[in-house]
Design a protein around this motif. Structure first.
Motif, PDB file in Angstrom:
ATOM      1  N   CYS A  44     -24.497  32.224   1.634  1.00 33.14           N
ATOM      2  CA  CYS A  44     -25.943  32.313   1.810  1.00 33.14           C
ATOM      3  C   CYS A  44     -26.626  31.472   0.743  1.00 33.14           C
ATOM      4  CB  CYS A  44     -26.429  33.766   1.755  1.00 33.14           C
ATOM      5  SG  CYS A  44     -26.313  34.548   0.137  1.00 33.14           S
ATOM      6  N   LEU A  45     -27.935  31.370   0.848  1.00 30.71           N
ATOM      7  CA  LEU A  45     -28.739  30.648  -0.133  1.00 30.71           C
ATOM      8  C   LEU A  45     -29.579  31.629  -0.919  1.00 30.71           C
ATOM      9  CD1 LEU A  45     -30.013  27.721   2.138  1.00 30.71           C
ATOM     10  CD2 LEU A  45     -27.984  27.789   0.660  1.00 30.71           C
ATOM     11  N   LEU A  46     -29.996  31.210  -2.094  1.00 31.08           N
ATOM     12  CA  LEU A  46     -30.873  32.004  -2.948  1.00 31.08           C
ATOM     13  C   LEU A  46     -32.177  31.231  -3.113  1.00 31.08           C
ATOM     14  CD1 LEU A  46     -28.213  32.944  -5.642  1.00 31.08           C
ATOM     15  CD2 LEU A  46     -28.906  34.280  -3.629  1.00 31.08           C
ATOM     16  N   LEU A  47     -33.280  31.881  -2.803  1.00 30.41           N
ATOM     17  CA  LEU A  47     -34.597  31.252  -2.872  1.00 30.41           C
ATOM     18  C   LEU A  47     -35.419  31.980  -3.925  1.00 30.41           C
ATOM     19  CD1 LEU A  47     -36.550  29.153  -1.612  1.00 30.41           C
ATOM     20  CD2 LEU A  47     -37.238  30.950   0.001  1.00 30.41           C
ATOM     21  N   TYR A  48     -35.780  31.240  -4.991  1.00 29.76           N
ATOM     22  CA  TYR A  48     -36.472  31.812  -6.143  1.00 29.76           C
ATOM     23  C   TYR A  48     -37.887  31.261  -6.267  1.00 29.76           C
ATOM     24  CZ  TYR A  48     -31.906  33.121  -8.185  1.00 29.76           C
ATOM     25  OH  TYR A  48     -30.679  33.662  -8.442  1.00 29.76           O
ATOM     26  N   PRO A  49     -38.860  32.097  -6.650  1.00 27.73           N
ATOM     27  CA  PRO A  49     -40.122  31.552  -7.157  1.00 27.73           C
ATOM     28  C   PRO A  49     -39.786  30.765  -8.429  1.00 27.73           C
ATOM     29  CG  PRO A  49     -40.323  33.905  -6.700  1.00 27.73           C
ATOM     30  CD  PRO A  49     -38.857  33.562  -6.619  1.00 27.73           C
ATOM     31  N   SER A  96     -30.418  19.437   3.769  1.00 23.38           N
ATOM     32  CA  SER A  96     -29.226  19.465   4.611  1.00 23.38           C
ATOM     33  C   SER A  96     -28.010  20.061   3.892  1.00 23.38           C
ATOM     34  CB  SER A  96     -28.926  18.059   5.122  1.00 23.38           C
ATOM     35  OG  SER A  96     -27.797  18.064   5.952  1.00 23.38           O
ATOM     36  N   PRO A  97     -27.725  19.667   2.627  1.00 22.71           N
ATOM     37  CA  PRO A  97     -26.565  20.287   1.949  1.00 22.71           C
ATOM     38  C   PRO A  97     -26.695  21.807   1.812  1.00 22.71           C
ATOM     39  CG  PRO A  97     -27.240  18.295   0.778  1.00 22.71           C
ATOM     40  CD  PRO A  97     -28.299  18.580   1.816  1.00 22.71           C
ATOM     41  N   LEU A  98     -27.908  22.287   1.571  1.00 20.30           N
ATOM     42  CA  LEU A  98     -28.104  23.736   1.481  1.00 20.30           C
ATOM     43  C   LEU A  98     -27.842  24.392   2.833  1.00 20.30           C
ATOM     44  CD1 LEU A  98     -31.328  23.934  -0.728  1.00 20.30           C
ATOM     45  CD2 LEU A  98     -29.007  24.596  -1.394  1.00 20.30           C
ATOM     46  N   ARG A  99     -28.402  23.835   3.894  1.00 20.31           N
ATOM     47  CA  ARG A  99     -28.208  24.402   5.238  1.00 20.31           C
ATOM     48  C   ARG A  99     -26.730  24.408   5.612  1.00 20.31           C
ATOM     49  NH1 ARG A  99     -32.465  20.705   6.518  1.00 20.31           N
ATOM     50  NH2 ARG A  99     -31.051  19.605   7.920  1.00 20.31           N
ATOM     51  N   GLN A 100     -26.021  23.336   5.251  1.00 23.52           N
ATOM     52  CA  GLN A 100     -24.588  23.260   5.560  1.00 23.52           C
ATOM     53  C   GLN A 100     -23.797  24.325   4.809  1.00 23.52           C
ATOM     54  OE1 GLN A 100     -23.490  19.212   4.715  1.00 23.52           O
ATOM     55  NE2 GLN A 100     -24.546  18.416   6.517  1.00 23.52           N
ATOM     56  N   HIS A 101     -24.119  24.534   3.532  1.00 24.71           N
ATOM     57  CA  HIS A 101     -23.394  25.531   2.739  1.00 24.71           C
ATOM     58  C   HIS A 101     -23.461  26.909   3.395  1.00 24.71           C
ATOM     59  CE1 HIS A 101     -21.978  28.004  -0.582  1.00 24.71           C
ATOM     60  NE2 HIS A 101     -23.028  28.767  -0.362  1.00 24.71           N
ATOM     61  N   ALA A 102     -24.643  27.290   3.851  1.00 27.36           N
ATOM     62  CA  ALA A 102     -24.837  28.630   4.415  1.00 27.36           C
ATOM     63  C   ALA A 102     -24.625  28.677   5.926  1.00 27.36           C
ATOM     64  CB  ALA A 102     -26.241  29.126   4.062  1.00 27.36           C
ATOM     65  N   GLY A 103     -24.306  27.550   6.529  1.00 25.10           N
ATOM     66  CA  GLY A 103     -24.089  27.529   7.978  1.00 25.10           C
ATOM     67  C   GLY A 103     -25.337  27.895   8.758  1.00 25.10           C
ATOM     68  N   LEU A 104     -26.490  27.477   8.250  1.00 21.58           N
ATOM     69  CA  LEU A 104     -27.752  27.843   8.895  1.00 21.58           C
ATOM     70  C   LEU A 104     -27.994  26.991  10.126  1.00 21.58           C
ATOM     71  CD1 LEU A 104     -30.081  28.305   5.793  1.00 21.58           C
ATOM     72  CD2 LEU A 104     -28.673  30.007   6.965  1.00 21.58           C
ATOM     73  N   MET A 109     -31.892  35.101   8.549  1.00 17.64           N
ATOM     74  CA  MET A 109     -32.410  36.318   7.942  1.00 17.64           C
ATOM     75  C   MET A 109     -32.864  35.979   6.527  1.00 17.64           C
ATOM     76  SD  MET A 109     -32.252  38.670  10.222  1.00 17.64           S
ATOM     77  CE  MET A 109     -32.645  40.113   9.242  1.00 17.64           C
ATOM     78  N   LEU A 110     -34.108  36.325   6.219  1.00 19.87           N
ATOM     79  CA  LEU A 110     -34.679  36.191   4.880  1.00 19.87           C
ATOM     80  C   LEU A 110     -34.670  37.599   4.305  1.00 19.87           C
ATOM     81  CD1 LEU A 110     -36.449  34.212   2.939  1.00 19.87           C
ATOM     82  CD2 LEU A 110     -38.332  35.564   3.843  1.00 19.87           C
ATOM     83  N   VAL A 111     -33.879  37.812   3.258  1.00 20.96           N
ATOM     84  CA  VAL A 111     -33.648  39.157   2.748  1.00 20.96           C
ATOM     85  C   VAL A 111     -34.182  39.259   1.321  1.00 20.96           C
ATOM     86  CG1 VAL A 111     -31.909  40.928   2.310  1.00 20.96           C
ATOM     87  CG2 VAL A 111     -31.558  39.270   4.168  1.00 20.96           C
ATOM     88  N   GLU A 124     -24.043  35.864  10.532  1.00 25.94           N
ATOM     89  CA  GLU A 124     -23.284  36.114   9.303  1.00 25.94           C
ATOM     90  C   GLU A 124     -23.869  37.316   8.544  1.00 25.94           C
ATOM     91  OE1 GLU A 124     -20.007  35.562   7.103  1.00 25.94           O
ATOM     92  OE2 GLU A 124     -20.481  34.331   8.846  1.00 25.94           O
ATOM     93  N   TRP A 125     -25.193  37.441   8.534  1.00 26.96           N
ATOM     94  CA  TRP A 125     -25.863  38.576   7.889  1.00 26.96           C
ATOM     95  C   TRP A 125     -25.413  39.889   8.518  1.00 26.96           C
ATOM     96  CZ3 TRP A 125     -28.143  40.807   4.019  1.00 26.96           C
ATOM     97  CH2 TRP A 125     -28.902  41.955   4.215  1.00 26.96           C
ATOM     98  N   HIS A 126     -25.418  39.940   9.844  1.00 24.94           N
ATOM     99  CA  HIS A 126     -25.044  41.184  10.531  1.00 24.94           C
ATOM    100  C   HIS A 126     -23.571  41.530  10.264  1.00 24.94           C
ATOM    101  CE1 HIS A 126     -28.943  41.606  12.296  1.00 24.94           C
ATOM    102  NE2 HIS A 126     -28.871  40.401  12.815  1.00 24.94           N
TER     103      HIS A 126
END
Length: 152
Positions: A44-49, A96-104, A109-111, A124-126
């Protein structure tokens, strides 16, 4: 404090739309400036302020570049880190590299995870949630010492 799991879509340009309920907080706290990187232990990816990410960067800067494990962590987290601005419609571009890493793909799902968000492929989340629930059942609530007195 970010909480909740939100089903969102990835558009054809690789953008996600941040749910309305989080936008004003992000504008107030960081003028919509966000940093996205990979999770080195999960797909997954991590999205930070930005201010939250700057705290992570400070911790990373204190690691030793001579220690192979610490250097790998720096390389992965900083190497994938992509800064961007949430646009006026609440959209944020994922590289694109981020999307590829997480298979988006399309369904995401934004958690909320208190100070950041996790971004998962919906399927993958489920799977991860099902696995986490099963692991807890098998563990028979043999929690770490810190969780012994935790109630909810």
């Amino acid at each position: 404090m970010f909480r909740s799991a939100n089903a969102i879509n990835l558009d054809v340009k690789g953008r996600i739309t941040i749910p309305t309920r989080y936008r004003q907080t992000l504008l107030d706290d960081c003028q919509g400036q966000l940093v996205c990187t990979i999770d080195i232990k999960q797909p997954c990816l991590l999205l930070y302020p930005l201010p939250e990410w700057e705290e992570i960067e400070l911790k990373l800067s204190q690691l030793s570049s001579m220690n192979p494990h610490e250097r790998r962590m720096q390389r992965l987290l900083l190497g994938y880190a992509t800064e961007g601005d949430m646009d006026k419609n609440g959209r944020f571009l994922l590289s694109s590299p981020l999307r590829q890493h997480a298979g988006l793909d399309k369904q995401i799902m934004l958690v909320g995870q208190m100070n950041k968000f996790e971004l998962w492929d919906a399927d993958e989340w489920h799977k991860q949630v099902t696995e986490d629930k099963e692991t807890e059942k098998l563990a028979n609530f043999e929690a770490s010492e810190r969780l012994q007195d935790f109630s909810y």
